[in-house]
Design an enzyme around this catalytic site. Sequence first.
Site, short mmCIF file in Angstrom:
data_model
loop_
_atom_site.label_atom_id
_atom_site.label_comp_id
_atom_site.label_asym_id
_atom_site.label_seq_id
_atom_site.Cartn_x
_atom_site.Cartn_y
_atom_site.Cartn_z
N ASP A 1 -8.31 1.98 7.06
CA ASP A 1 -8.03 2.23 5.65
C ASP A 1 -7.26 1.08 5.02
O ASP A 1 -7.56 0.63 3.92
CB ASP A 1 -7.19 3.50 5.52
CG ASP A 1 -8.01 4.63 4.92
OD1 ASP A 1 -9.24 4.44 4.77
OD2 ASP A 1 -7.42 5.68 4.59
N ASP B 1 -4.59 -0.43 9.85
CA ASP B 1 -5.69 0.42 10.31
C ASP B 1 -6.91 0.18 9.42
O ASP B 1 -6.88 -0.68 8.53
CB ASP B 1 -5.27 1.91 10.30
CG ASP B 1 -4.85 2.36 8.90
OD1 ASP B 1 -5.02 1.57 7.94
OD2 ASP B 1 -4.34 3.49 8.78
N ASP C 1 -1.33 -1.19 5.71
CA ASP C 1 -1.31 -0.65 7.07
C ASP C 1 -2.29 -1.41 7.95
O ASP C 1 -3.30 -1.92 7.48
CB ASP C 1 -1.72 0.83 7.06
CG ASP C 1 -0.66 1.70 6.41
OD1 ASP C 1 0.50 1.24 6.31
OD2 ASP C 1 -1.00 2.83 6.01
N GLU D 1 0.84 -1.20 0.00
CA GLU D 1 0.00 0.00 0.00
C GLU D 1 0.88 1.25 0.00
O GLU D 1 1.62 1.50 0.95
CB GLU D 1 -0.90 -0.02 1.25
CG GLU D 1 -1.62 1.27 1.52
CD GLU D 1 -2.42 1.25 2.84
OE1 GLU D 1 -2.41 0.22 3.55
OE2 GLU D 1 -3.02 2.28 3.15
#
Length: 645
Positions: free
Chosen positions: A511, A509, A507, A428
Amino acid sequence: MTAQKGGDYSASSIQALEGLEAVRRRPGMYIGSTDTKGLHHLVWEVVDNSIDEHLAGHCTHIQVSINKDNSVTVSDNGRGIPVDMHEKLGKSALEVVMTVLHAGGKFDKDSYKVSGGLHGVGVSCVNALSSYVRVEVRREGKKYMQEYERGKPKADVIQIGEASERGTTVTFQPDSEIFETLIYNYDTLAHRLRELSFLNSGLYIYLRDEREEFPKDELFFSEGGLREFALYLDQSRTPLTEEPIFVKGKEDNVEVEVALMYNTGYQENVFSYVNNINTRDGGTHVSGFRRALARVFKQYGDDKGMFSKLKVEISGDDFREGLTAIVSVKVPEPQFKGQTKGELGNSEVVGIVSRILGDALSSFLEENPKEARRIIDKVILAATAREAARKAREMVQRKNVLSGGGLPGKLADCSSKIAAESELFLVEGDSAGGTAKQGRNRHYQAIMPLRGKILNVEKALEYKIYENEEIKNIFTALGVFIQENEEGERILNITKLRYHKIVIMCDADVDGSHIATLILTFFYRYMKQLVEQGHLYIARPPLYLIKKGSKAEYAWNEKDRKEITEKLSGGKEDSVHIQRYKGLGEMNAEQLWETTMDPERRILSQVTIESDLEASHYFSKLMGDDVPPRREFIESHAHYARIDV
Ligand code: 0RA
């Protein structure tokens, strides 16, 4: 061993015990594996027997409970396992059913059986692989009981009371000497029980989890059966018709039930079952289904002159774009074939399904001209879009050839040319991609950064995906491409796959998990073979770095964080420094290597398709037309999405 009255007890019972000993020696041969899948298999063995009672018309309620100690109880109101003396074996039928392999006890060929079907190895296998089993039978006004340890009866069957209703209750404790894990997963049980309730309308199935402080209860019940199943699957899609098309019929003792529904999407979602068992690779019932669909719609469109302006030839695929369907047949003696026995082989079933569905579809089209037009328009759109997708695909593939089969500019390839040892990291963002490039082992690790959110393929027309830079890059980097066979079906050619491990690195998280899910959706819909063959993984970066002086340790979850903090601080919590990693970008190249990329130290989750049904439903819910459920779903399933889709 217990004393027995009469009969040739010793010989038969030694035979029986030898049988169960064989199951214990090679459990994999009987239940596939001794991991969590095998553990859950035990429940299905027992439940299948209860379902058989339902199919035979004798059972309306089944209750499955996960008990506090992780043992499981399955209770039904079927006829109850017979308890009368077995003449030849000199012991009760119940003991025979529980201790002799494949005894089962039901030999009437006219009834449909789940047990003894695809995975039916009988309740005796469950007994062999459990440290403890207790069976209670309610029959003829009496209640009977027998207990076993590792398959061996502790005593003869005894009567323990009166009973006003009939039924069987089996409690089993899986053996820790056999299974790698003893912990049942609620969702796994819930998914299959929900599926069974749709497949067996009118049957009440309860699931209870006693392990929580406040036990959880759920009832799975479907009045409408497959009709409701189709609606459930298409919850987050926009339907073309108000109600699913539904047909139920019987010919030559083969029962056929089909529900189908078109939506505005582009995916084909056809699930098929034989005697309640999912046939992953379809078979003759699915062939009959496809045949009827193509024949009836083609005839109707031709008769009404609807295809006159169409410039391309229609293929079978075009009738199944945006189609959700469940094809369920009940066959007295099913023959399964294929490598994983996931395909129905009985050839007579093709014609039976095709005739029953064909008649129903014809009348539906004649009676519902408005909806018929909507479906035919959709088929025309599919044929046109398929042509556009073919052109777009050929453009991409031709360009690759012209540029010498060049790899994407963004790919930092590895030096090894051996696919089996090579890994591709899909990372990402450009910045984390840069760090990964520095941190990697360039001999066998390749890095490809993906910018932002990749295309949501669940909602995009097929040709759009070949125009998308990120997706084109994934195809070229992997060295795989899509071909069409003579029937116009798209086939993924993976003979030139360049990496055997494809690792999604995002990541940790919300998102990041959204992006990971977009990538997963793409692989599930367009490169399913790679997922099925175990090539797809998700990297698990650590969540914390805990430091004290020169000592530093990583933690991947809250439990580790607490333990490490305690160890390093010696009880004085504020003497340590805890860094919470929100993104890959917060790690330097060395940290990323040692925590997330180094095969010796990293944690990778292999993506497997536990249930095609759940995966498909999940992706449509997550990525489909209906936005509100999406956020709620990502939040509650963020973890699930990462491991067992
Ligand atoms: C043998 C024969 C019959 C039923 C069963 C076994 C049976 C097994 C299980 C396992 C769980 N629940 C079950 N319910 C029934 C037929 C009995 C008859 O003909 O009365």
